[in-house]
Design a protein around this motif. Structure first.
Motif, PDB file in Angstrom:
ATOM      1  N   ASN A 159     -36.420  -1.621  28.153  1.00 54.89           N
ATOM      2  CA  ASN A 159     -35.543  -0.597  29.071  1.00 54.89           C
ATOM      3  C   ASN A 159     -34.023  -1.281  29.217  1.00 54.89           C
ATOM      4  OD1 ASN A 159     -37.351   1.368  29.067  1.00 54.89           O
ATOM      5  ND2 ASN A 159     -38.485   0.199  31.038  1.00 54.89           N
ATOM      6  N   GLU A 160     -33.696  -2.270  28.130  1.00 55.91           N
ATOM      7  CA  GLU A 160     -32.424  -2.885  28.169  1.00 55.91           C
ATOM      8  C   GLU A 160     -31.275  -1.822  27.843  1.00 55.91           C
ATOM      9  OE1 GLU A 160     -32.170  -6.806  26.858  1.00 55.91           O
ATOM     10  OE2 GLU A 160     -33.586  -7.596  28.184  1.00 55.91           O
ATOM     11  N   SER A 161     -30.144  -2.159  28.065  1.00 56.24           N
ATOM     12  CA  SER A 161     -28.941  -1.214  27.658  1.00 56.24           C
ATOM     13  C   SER A 161     -27.853  -2.134  27.066  1.00 56.24           C
ATOM     14  CB  SER A 161     -28.301  -0.435  29.008  1.00 56.24           C
ATOM     15  OG  SER A 161     -28.149  -1.165  29.939  1.00 56.24           O
ATOM     16  N   ILE A 162     -27.034  -1.466  26.049  1.00 54.61           N
ATOM     17  CA  ILE A 162     -26.043  -2.091  25.504  1.00 54.61           C
ATOM     18  C   ILE A 162     -24.711  -1.262  25.645  1.00 54.61           C
ATOM     19  CG2 ILE A 162     -27.516  -3.248  24.054  1.00 54.61           C
ATOM     20  CD1 ILE A 162     -26.319  -1.489  21.647  1.00 54.61           C
ATOM     21  N   ARG A 163     -23.544  -1.781  25.350  1.00 57.41           N
ATOM     22  CA  ARG A 163     -22.447  -1.107  25.445  1.00 57.41           C
ATOM     23  C   ARG A 163     -22.142  -0.278  24.044  1.00 57.41           C
ATOM     24  NH1 ARG A 163     -18.689  -3.794  28.980  1.00 57.41           N
ATOM     25  NH2 ARG A 163     -19.657  -5.560  29.926  1.00 57.41           N
ATOM     26  N   ARG A 164     -21.561   0.902  24.309  1.00 54.39           N
ATOM     27  CA  ARG A 164     -21.639   1.799  23.099  1.00 54.39           C
ATOM     28  C   ARG A 164     -20.708   1.212  22.114  1.00 54.39           C
ATOM     29  NH1 ARG A 164     -19.864   7.614  25.881  1.00 54.39           N
ATOM     30  NH2 ARG A 164     -21.874   7.904  26.947  1.00 54.39           N
ATOM     31  N   LEU A 165     -19.994   0.419  22.224  1.00 54.17           N
ATOM     32  CA  LEU A 165     -18.976  -0.249  21.457  1.00 54.17           C
ATOM     33  C   LEU A 165     -19.808  -1.207  20.277  1.00 54.17           C
ATOM     34  CD1 LEU A 165     -16.034  -0.455  20.085  1.00 54.17           C
ATOM     35  CD2 LEU A 165     -15.510  -2.607  21.468  1.00 54.17           C
ATOM     36  N   GLN A 166     -21.011  -1.633  21.010  1.00 55.19           N
ATOM     37  CA  GLN A 166     -21.774  -2.566  20.119  1.00 55.19           C
ATOM     38  C   GLN A 166     -22.458  -1.788  19.171  1.00 55.19           C
ATOM     39  OE1 GLN A 166     -23.665  -4.500  24.053  1.00 55.19           O
ATOM     40  NE2 GLN A 166     -24.331  -5.934  22.243  1.00 55.19           N
ATOM     41  N   TRP A 167     -22.760  -0.578  19.155  1.00 54.02           N
ATOM     42  CA  TRP A 167     -23.374   0.273  18.054  1.00 54.02           C
ATOM     43  C   TRP A 167     -22.337   0.224  16.649  1.00 54.02           C
ATOM     44  CZ3 TRP A 167     -28.295   0.864  18.210  1.00 54.02           C
ATOM     45  CH2 TRP A 167     -29.055   1.114  19.612  1.00 54.02           C
ATOM     46  N   LEU A 168     -21.042   0.289  16.942  1.00 53.99           N
ATOM     47  CA  LEU A 168     -20.171   0.343  16.045  1.00 53.99           C
ATOM     48  C   LEU A 168     -20.221  -0.910  15.314  1.00 53.99           C
ATOM     49  CD1 LEU A 168     -17.481   1.378  14.435  1.00 53.99           C
ATOM     50  CD2 LEU A 168     -16.168   0.472  16.409  1.00 53.99           C
ATOM     51  N   PHE A 169     -20.452  -2.066  15.859  1.00 52.54           N
ATOM     52  CA  PHE A 169     -20.392  -3.379  15.361  1.00 52.54           C
ATOM     53  C   PHE A 169     -21.695  -3.509  14.457  1.00 52.54           C
ATOM     54  CE2 PHE A 169     -17.386  -4.548  18.621  1.00 52.54           C
ATOM     55  CZ  PHE A 169     -16.217  -4.783  17.792  1.00 52.54           C
ATOM     56  N   TYR A 170     -22.813  -2.952  15.141  1.00 54.48           N
ATOM     57  CA  TYR A 170     -24.075  -3.191  14.321  1.00 54.48           C
ATOM     58  C   TYR A 170     -23.872  -2.094  12.929  1.00 54.48           C
ATOM     59  CZ  TYR A 170     -26.307  -4.734  18.596  1.00 54.48           C
ATOM     60  OH  TYR A 170     -26.651  -5.224  19.673  1.00 54.48           O
ATOM     61  N   ALA A 171     -23.222  -1.178  12.990  1.00 55.53           N
ATOM     62  CA  ALA A 171     -23.072  -0.307  11.972  1.00 55.53           C
ATOM     63  C   ALA A 171     -22.085  -0.941  10.787  1.00 55.53           C
ATOM     64  CB  ALA A 171     -22.344   0.944  12.206  1.00 55.53           C
ATOM     65  N   ILE A 172     -21.124  -1.988  11.246  1.00 55.89           N
ATOM     66  CA  ILE A 172     -20.583  -2.741  10.231  1.00 55.89           C
ATOM     67  C   ILE A 172     -21.242  -3.530   9.754  1.00 55.89           C
ATOM     68  CG2 ILE A 172     -18.607  -4.427  10.391  1.00 55.89           C
ATOM     69  CD1 ILE A 172     -17.240  -2.817  12.588  1.00 55.89           C
ATOM     70  N   ALA A 173     -22.196  -4.221  10.573  1.00 52.17           N
ATOM     71  CA  ALA A 173     -23.144  -5.127   9.974  1.00 52.17           C
ATOM     72  C   ALA A 173     -23.981  -4.683   8.873  1.00 52.17           C
ATOM     73  CB  ALA A 173     -23.935  -6.024  11.151  1.00 52.17           C
ATOM     74  N   PHE A 174     -24.680  -3.671   9.052  1.00 51.48           N
ATOM     75  CA  PHE A 174     -25.398  -2.986   8.307  1.00 51.48           C
ATOM     76  C   PHE A 174     -24.653  -2.642   6.767  1.00 51.48           C
ATOM     77  CE2 PHE A 174     -28.499  -2.774  11.767  1.00 51.48           C
ATOM     78  CZ  PHE A 174     -29.727  -2.840  10.940  1.00 51.48           C
ATOM     79  N   GLY A 175     -23.495  -2.088   7.278  1.00 49.65           N
ATOM     80  CA  GLY A 175     -22.362  -1.483   6.118  1.00 49.65           C
ATOM     81  C   GLY A 175     -22.149  -2.914   5.113  1.00 49.65           C
ATOM     82  N   GLY A 176     -22.176  -4.128   5.741  1.00 51.80           N
ATOM     83  CA  GLY A 176     -21.768  -5.396   4.812  1.00 51.80           C
ATOM     84  C   GLY A 176     -22.992  -5.530   4.089  1.00 51.80           C
ATOM     85  N   VAL A 177     -24.432  -5.424   4.435  1.00 54.34           N
ATOM     86  CA  VAL A 177     -25.652  -5.661   3.701  1.00 54.34           C
ATOM     87  C   VAL A 177     -25.665  -4.816   2.966  1.00 54.34           C
ATOM     88  CG1 VAL A 177     -28.096  -5.799   4.111  1.00 54.34           C
ATOM     89  CG2 VAL A 177     -26.868  -6.722   5.690  1.00 54.34           C
ATOM     90  N   LEU A 178     -25.395  -3.481   2.988  1.00 52.67           N
ATOM     91  CA  LEU A 178     -25.451  -2.266   2.104  1.00 52.67           C
ATOM     92  C   LEU A 178     -24.320  -2.560   0.797  1.00 52.67           C
ATOM     93  CD1 LEU A 178     -26.127   0.967   4.246  1.00 52.67           C
ATOM     94  CD2 LEU A 178     -27.681  -0.397   2.692  1.00 52.67           C
ATOM     95  N   LEU A 179     -23.361  -2.974   1.330  1.00 53.20           N
ATOM     96  CA  LEU A 179     -22.182  -3.276   0.285  1.00 53.20           C
ATOM     97  C   LEU A 179     -22.835  -4.455  -0.782  1.00 53.20           C
ATOM     98  CD1 LEU A 179     -19.395  -3.095  -0.753  1.00 53.20           C
ATOM     99  CD2 LEU A 179     -18.606  -4.885   0.855  1.00 53.20           C
TER     100      LEU A 179
END
Length: 281
Positions: free
Chosen positions: A103-123
């Motif tokens: 039940n922890e929470s994170i900042r919304r902006l972190q989701w954007l950075f997570y998407a960037i990281a996964f985008g790097g892997v897919l690239l």
């Protein structure tokens, strides 16, 4: 931390150099030596090797062992720097699992950075034919298992001695590795024995200096140095294993590092776990 990162990198290079040895064998030798060291440390510290949270310790050991095995599989089958980069996703999965079960929470902006990281892997997967979807999935599964393992560690931080947790991981790794060797065994030849021994030695050196650095300085101050391991991986891949890095691969690696590092920074919740989540210890 630099010594720790270098030692872990050497261990990974040695793992790749024995790609002809099944990953279960490598896991066994790596964990068997470490479990002996941890047991000696527990005796000196007067701590209980058995622990009290038996099921949690078992689950942590199984998830950690599976993560280690899958990571070794990727190291042996895809470029070294790419395998290391995919493993850097583990803090992302640690956070996601913590949201779901703690039940922890994170900042919304972190989701954007997570998407960037996964985008790097897919690239990386798209531009490098050596990285098949199968081994990409194997690498991501390793990072997921690491995330699960470290959340279990956090659950036990108030009840178990740190060495007890590490000892169970190494012991279970040695047992699972031994079982795996019954189904797939290849007798090491000549220098293979020395390399397998050194994998355990350098992994333990990395863990020792990692612990010392985290006990001496704030985690946020030293965790970023872990990414220096990519430099070693890139150099070793090019100089020792004749691996070529494409421009798209380099961009993908940088996206992963940026995405994960930025999400950790934005979170502004520096914990010691943030550093250990992107190692194999």
């Amino acid at each position: 931390m630099l010594i720790s990162t270098f030692a872990f990198s050497v261990a990974n290079i040695l793992v790749k150099s024995v790609s002809h040895i099944p990953a279960f064998e490598v896991v066994f030798f790596r964990c068997f030596l470490a479990s002996i060291y941890c047991y000696i440390g527990l005796k000196k510290a007067g701590a209980d090797p058995k622990g009290s949270s038996r099921w949690l310790l078992l689950a942590r050991g199984l998830f950690g062992t599976l993560a280690l095995y899958l990571f070794f599989v990727t190291v042996q089958n895809i470029p070294l720097a790419t395998a290391q980069t995919i493993q850097y996703l583990s803090p992302v999965f640690t956070t996601v699992i913590a949201i779901m079960f703690l039940n922890e929470s994170i900042r919304r902006l972190q989701w954007l950075f997570y998407a960037i990281a996964f985008g790097g892997v897919l690239l990386i997967e798209q531009v490098d034919a050596r990285v098949s979807p199968f081994f990409l999935i194997i690498g991501v599964m390793s990072a997921i298992c690491s995330g699960a393992a470290y959340n279990l560690v956090r659950r036990m931080r108030e009840t178990e001695h740190p060495l007890t947790v590490v000892f169970h991981f190494q012991l279970i790794g040695a047992i699972v590795g031994a079982i795996g060797m019954c189904f797939e065994w290849k007798t090491p030849q000549g220098a293979d024995w020395l390399i397998l021994f050194l994998i355990g030695v350098f992994s333990q050196i990395g863990q020792i200096f990692l612990t010392h650095s985290l006990q001496s300085e704030p985690a946020a101050s030293v965790a970023i140095l872990i990414y220096s391991g990519l430099i070693y991986s890139v150099l070793a891949g090019v100089l020792l294993f004749n691996e070529t890095l494409f421009a798209g691969t380099i961009i993908g690696i940088l996206l992963v590092v940026f995405g994960v590092a930025a999400s950790v920074y934005i979170g502004r919740r520096p914990r010691r776990m943030l550093a250990t989540e992107i190692t194999q210890g």
